[in-house]
Scaffold this motif. Sequence first.
Motif, PDB file in Angstrom:
ATOM      1  N   THR A  84       0.853  -1.178   0.000  1.00  0.00           N
ATOM      2  CA  THR A  84       0.000   0.000   0.000  1.00  0.00           C
ATOM      3  C   THR A  84       0.896   1.238   0.000  1.00  0.00           C
ATOM      4  OG1 THR A  84      -1.742  -1.147   1.203  1.00  0.00           O
ATOM      5  CG2 THR A  84      -1.764   1.250   1.292  1.00  0.00           C
ATOM      6  N   ILE A 125       5.597   3.992   1.483  1.00  0.00           N
ATOM      7  CA  ILE A 125       4.884   2.833   2.032  1.00  0.00           C
ATOM      8  C   ILE A 125       4.893   2.849   3.561  1.00  0.00           C
ATOM      9  CG2 ILE A 125       5.318   1.439  -0.010  1.00  0.00           C
ATOM     10  CD1 ILE A 125       7.373  -0.154   1.787  1.00  0.00           C
ATOM     11  N   ASP A 184       9.716   4.779  11.421  1.00  0.00           N
ATOM     12  CA  ASP A 184       9.016   3.518  11.683  1.00  0.00           C
ATOM     13  C   ASP A 184       9.747   2.749  12.776  1.00  0.00           C
ATOM     14  OD1 ASP A 184      11.265   2.899  10.234  1.00  0.00           O
ATOM     15  OD2 ASP A 184      10.239   1.890   8.600  1.00  0.00           O
ATOM     16  N   PRO A 220       4.647   0.725  13.408  1.00  0.00           N
ATOM     17  CA  PRO A 220       5.149  -0.113  12.302  1.00  0.00           C
ATOM     18  C   PRO A 220       5.103   0.590  10.951  1.00  0.00           C
ATOM     19  CG  PRO A 220       3.553  -1.317  13.658  1.00  0.00           C
ATOM     20  CD  PRO A 220       3.554   0.093  14.143  1.00  0.00           C
ATOM     21  N   ARG A 279      14.777  -7.496   6.414  1.00  0.00           N
ATOM     22  CA  ARG A 279      15.031  -7.629   7.849  1.00  0.00           C
ATOM     23  C   ARG A 279      14.353  -6.517   8.662  1.00  0.00           C
ATOM     24  NH1 ARG A 279      18.731 -10.205  11.349  1.00  0.00           N
ATOM     25  NH2 ARG A 279      17.888  -9.721  13.407  1.00  0.00           N
ATOM     26  N   ARG A 280      14.218  -5.314   8.090  1.00  0.00           N
ATOM     27  CA  ARG A 280      13.562  -4.239   8.852  1.00  0.00           C
ATOM     28  C   ARG A 280      12.091  -4.575   9.076  1.00  0.00           C
ATOM     29  NH1 ARG A 280      13.059   0.802   7.281  1.00  0.00           N
ATOM     30  NH2 ARG A 280      13.064   1.427   9.445  1.00  0.00           N
ATOM     31  N   THR A 281      11.429  -5.053   8.022  1.00  0.00           N
ATOM     32  CA  THR A 281      10.018  -5.423   8.185  1.00  0.00           C
ATOM     33  C   THR A 281       9.889  -6.581   9.176  1.00  0.00           C
ATOM     34  OG1 THR A 281       9.529  -4.688   5.951  1.00  0.00           O
ATOM     35  CG2 THR A 281       7.950  -6.191   6.940  1.00  0.00           C
ATOM     36  N   THR A 307      18.705 -10.829   4.913  1.00  0.00           N
ATOM     37  CA  THR A 307      19.389 -10.152   6.010  1.00  0.00           C
ATOM     38  C   THR A 307      20.893 -10.393   5.927  1.00  0.00           C
ATOM     39  OG1 THR A 307      19.496  -9.959   8.435  1.00  0.00           O
ATOM     40  CG2 THR A 307      19.056 -12.159   7.559  1.00  0.00           C
ATOM     41  N   HIS A 308      21.652  -9.562   6.660  1.00  0.00           N
ATOM     42  CA  HIS A 308      23.090  -9.804   6.771  1.00  0.00           C
ATOM     43  C   HIS A 308      23.408 -10.696   7.974  1.00  0.00           C
ATOM     44  CE1 HIS A 308      23.186  -6.117   4.190  1.00  0.00           C
ATOM     45  NE2 HIS A 308      24.143  -6.802   3.618  1.00  0.00           N
ATOM     46  N   ALA A 324      10.309  -2.063   0.743  1.00  0.00           N
ATOM     47  CA  ALA A 324      10.866  -1.231  -0.325  1.00  0.00           C
ATOM     48  C   ALA A 324      12.232  -1.701  -0.816  1.00  0.00           C
ATOM     49  CB  ALA A 324      10.953   0.215   0.161  1.00  0.00           C
ATOM     50  N   SER A 325      13.138  -1.989   0.094  1.00  0.00           N
ATOM     51  CA  SER A 325      14.513  -2.272  -0.345  1.00  0.00           C
ATOM     52  C   SER A 325      14.557  -3.499  -1.251  1.00  0.00           C
ATOM     53  CB  SER A 325      15.451  -2.449   0.856  1.00  0.00           C
ATOM     54  OG  SER A 325      15.336  -3.739   1.400  1.00  0.00           O
ATOM     55  N   GLN A 344      15.648  -3.829  -5.257  1.00  0.00           N
ATOM     56  CA  GLN A 344      16.692  -4.759  -5.728  1.00  0.00           C
ATOM     57  C   GLN A 344      16.140  -5.733  -6.768  1.00  0.00           C
ATOM     58  OE1 GLN A 344      19.384  -6.268  -2.462  1.00  0.00           O
ATOM     59  NE2 GLN A 344      17.987  -5.087  -1.206  1.00  0.00           N
TER      60      GLN A 344
HETATM   61  N1  LIG Z   1       2.733  -0.154   3.131  1.00  0.00           N
HETATM   62  C1  LIG Z   1       2.931  -1.458   3.025  1.00  0.00           C
HETATM   63  O1  LIG Z   1       2.130  -2.192   2.413  1.00  0.00           O
HETATM   64  C2  LIG Z   1       4.160  -2.069   3.628  1.00  0.00           C
HETATM   65  C3  LIG Z   1       4.446  -3.422   3.418  1.00  0.00           C
HETATM   66  C4  LIG Z   1       5.612  -3.952   3.963  1.00  0.00           C
HETATM   67  C5  LIG Z   1       6.465  -3.142   4.717  1.00  0.00           C
HETATM   68  N2  LIG Z   1       6.120  -1.846   4.909  1.00  0.00           N
HETATM   69  C6  LIG Z   1       7.005  -0.956   5.668  1.00  0.00           C
HETATM   70  O2  LIG Z   1       8.229  -0.839   4.941  1.00  0.00           O
HETATM   71  C7  LIG Z   1       9.274  -0.527   5.878  1.00  0.00           C
HETATM   72  C8  LIG Z   1      10.415  -1.505   5.692  1.00  0.00           C
HETATM   73  O3  LIG Z   1      10.906  -1.461   4.374  1.00  0.00           O
HETATM   74  P1  LIG Z   1      12.441  -1.136   4.089  1.00  0.00           P
HETATM   75  O4  LIG Z   1      12.609  -1.136   2.642  1.00  0.00           O
HETATM   76  O5  LIG Z   1      12.826   0.065   4.883  1.00  0.00           O
HETATM   77  O6  LIG Z   1      13.191  -2.343   4.793  1.00  0.00           O
HETATM   78  P2  LIG Z   1      13.198  -3.930   4.503  1.00  0.00           P
HETATM   79  O7  LIG Z   1      13.277  -4.200   3.051  1.00  0.00           O
HETATM   80  O8  LIG Z   1      12.108  -4.576   5.275  1.00  0.00           O
HETATM   81  O9  LIG Z   1      14.562  -4.364   5.206  1.00  0.00           O
HETATM   82  C9  LIG Z   1      15.786  -3.817   4.792  1.00  0.00           C
HETATM   83  C10 LIG Z   1      16.875  -4.607   5.481  1.00  0.00           C
HETATM   84  O10 LIG Z   1      16.922  -5.952   4.939  1.00  0.00           O
HETATM   85  C11 LIG Z   1      18.281  -6.377   4.873  1.00  0.00           C
HETATM   86  N3  LIG Z   1      18.649  -6.510   3.463  1.00  0.00           N
HETATM   87  C12 LIG Z   1      18.067  -5.922   2.388  1.00  0.00           C
HETATM   88  N4  LIG Z   1      18.693  -6.289   1.248  1.00  0.00           N
HETATM   89  C13 LIG Z   1      19.708  -7.116   1.624  1.00  0.00           C
HETATM   90  C14 LIG Z   1      20.688  -7.841   0.896  1.00  0.00           C
HETATM   91  N5  LIG Z   1      20.783  -7.769  -0.439  1.00  0.00           N
HETATM   92  N6  LIG Z   1      21.558  -8.631   1.592  1.00  0.00           N
HETATM   93  C15 LIG Z   1      21.464  -8.732   2.937  1.00  0.00           C
HETATM   94  N7  LIG Z   1      20.543  -8.057   3.681  1.00  0.00           N
HETATM   95  C16 LIG Z   1      19.673  -7.264   3.030  1.00  0.00           C
HETATM   96  C17 LIG Z   1      19.098  -5.297   5.548  1.00  0.00           C
HETATM   97  O11 LIG Z   1      19.036  -5.547   6.952  1.00  0.00           O
HETATM   98  P3  LIG Z   1      20.287  -6.084   7.853  1.00  0.00           P
HETATM   99  O12 LIG Z   1      21.534  -5.445   7.283  1.00  0.00           O
HETATM  100  O13 LIG Z   1      19.935  -5.602   9.225  1.00  0.00           O
HETATM  101  O14 LIG Z   1      20.284  -7.557   7.763  1.00  0.00           O
HETATM  102  C18 LIG Z   1      18.273  -4.051   5.266  1.00  0.00           C
HETATM  103  O15 LIG Z   1      18.532  -2.985   6.137  1.00  0.00           O
HETATM  104  C19 LIG Z   1       8.650  -0.646   7.262  1.00  0.00           C
HETATM  105  O16 LIG Z   1       8.263   0.642   7.664  1.00  0.00           O
HETATM  106  C20 LIG Z   1       7.423  -1.497   7.018  1.00  0.00           C
HETATM  107  O17 LIG Z   1       6.426  -1.291   7.983  1.00  0.00           O
HETATM  108  C21 LIG Z   1       5.010  -1.287   4.374  1.00  0.00           C
END
Ligand SMILES: NC(=O)c1ccc[n+]([C@@H]2O[C@H](COP(=O)([O-])OP(=O)(O)OC[C@H]3O[C@@H](n4cnc5c(N)ncnc54)[C@H](OP(=O)(O)O)[C@@H]3O)[C@@H](O)[C@H]2O)c1
Length: 208
Positions: free
Chosen positions: A9, A16, A21, A26, A78-80, A101-102, A145-146, A150
């Motif tokens: 969403t 998002i 957060d 969340p 990992r953040r989610t 995650t790492h 998002a991340s 990727q």
């Molecule tokens: N609106 C919606 O529908 C929705 C849906 C889902 C999530 N969300 C929100 O989105 C936010 C989270 O998204 P985000 O993009 O910030 O974070 P994310 O994708 O959940 O997590 C990012 C983390 O994942 C790990 N990571 C990512 N790529 C990697 C790789 N190639 N190799 C190893 N580790 C990797 C790293 O953590 P480490 O280095 O710590 O391992 C990185 O900091 C939250 O606020 C969540 O509530 C919203």
Amino acid sequence: MSKVMMGVTMSLDGFIAGPNDSPEHPLGEGGERLFEWYSSGDTEYTFPASDMVFKISAASADMLRKVFSSLGAIVTGRRTFDITDGWDGRHPLDLPVFVVTHTVPHDWIEAHPDAPFTFVTEGVESAVRQAQAVAGDKNVAVGAASLVQQCLAAGLLDEVHVDLVPVLLGGGVRLFDKLGPRTIELEKAEVIDAPDVTHLTYRVVKPG
Ligand SMILES: NC(=O)c1ccc[n+]([C@@H]2O[C@H](COP(=O)([O-])OP(=O)(O)OC[C@H]3O[C@@H](n4cnc5c(N)ncnc54)[C@H](OP(=O)(O)O)[C@@H]3O)[C@@H](O)[C@H]2O)c1
């Protein structure tokens, strides 16, 4: 054929989650507005593995049933995972989850020995491939998002699904960030104009 899709969403200005957060917020500050459409209708949608009940429009309920029943595994970041505490070991859709995650959270795994969670430290492509192997002929959903960034950059994503909410959050976690100057073409597959949200589905056009 099985697809790799994303579904989140998003605010009209592309976020998002709002800023700051955390497990307490969340979806960040102000970000809970994004999920208001989950309770603004009169049709109930109950998750298979949660007592959470959505009250949404009939059009949104039809869409969710169709999309959710097509899924066989979930890939998230990992953040989610940390923000939701891994949904306490059972994703609301009752599907296996692959967390990119790492670092592997050994304490969490010990506390949730039966959780169908796999922690992948070899990157997104490996996580998607492992999820596809488990999902069989069902689809794999990529959340957060991340990972979407990727997967788009690596050409791994087949379908983009956005639930677009008519609000401007002004800051937070931007979905289509860090993609660089390249152009990624999308092809409109479906638009569902529900009362408080517009469900947009696009196919990703693969180069060549
Ligand atoms: N609106 C919606 O529908 C929705 C849906 C889902 C999530 N969300 C929100 O989105 C936010 C989270 O998204 P985000 O993009 O910030 O974070 P994310 O994708 O959940 O997590 C990012 C983390 O994942 C790990 N990571 C990512 N790529 C990697 C790789 N190639 N190799 C190893 N580790 C990797 C790293 O953590 P480490 O280095 O710590 O391992 C990185 O900091 C939250 O606020 C969540 O509530 C919203």
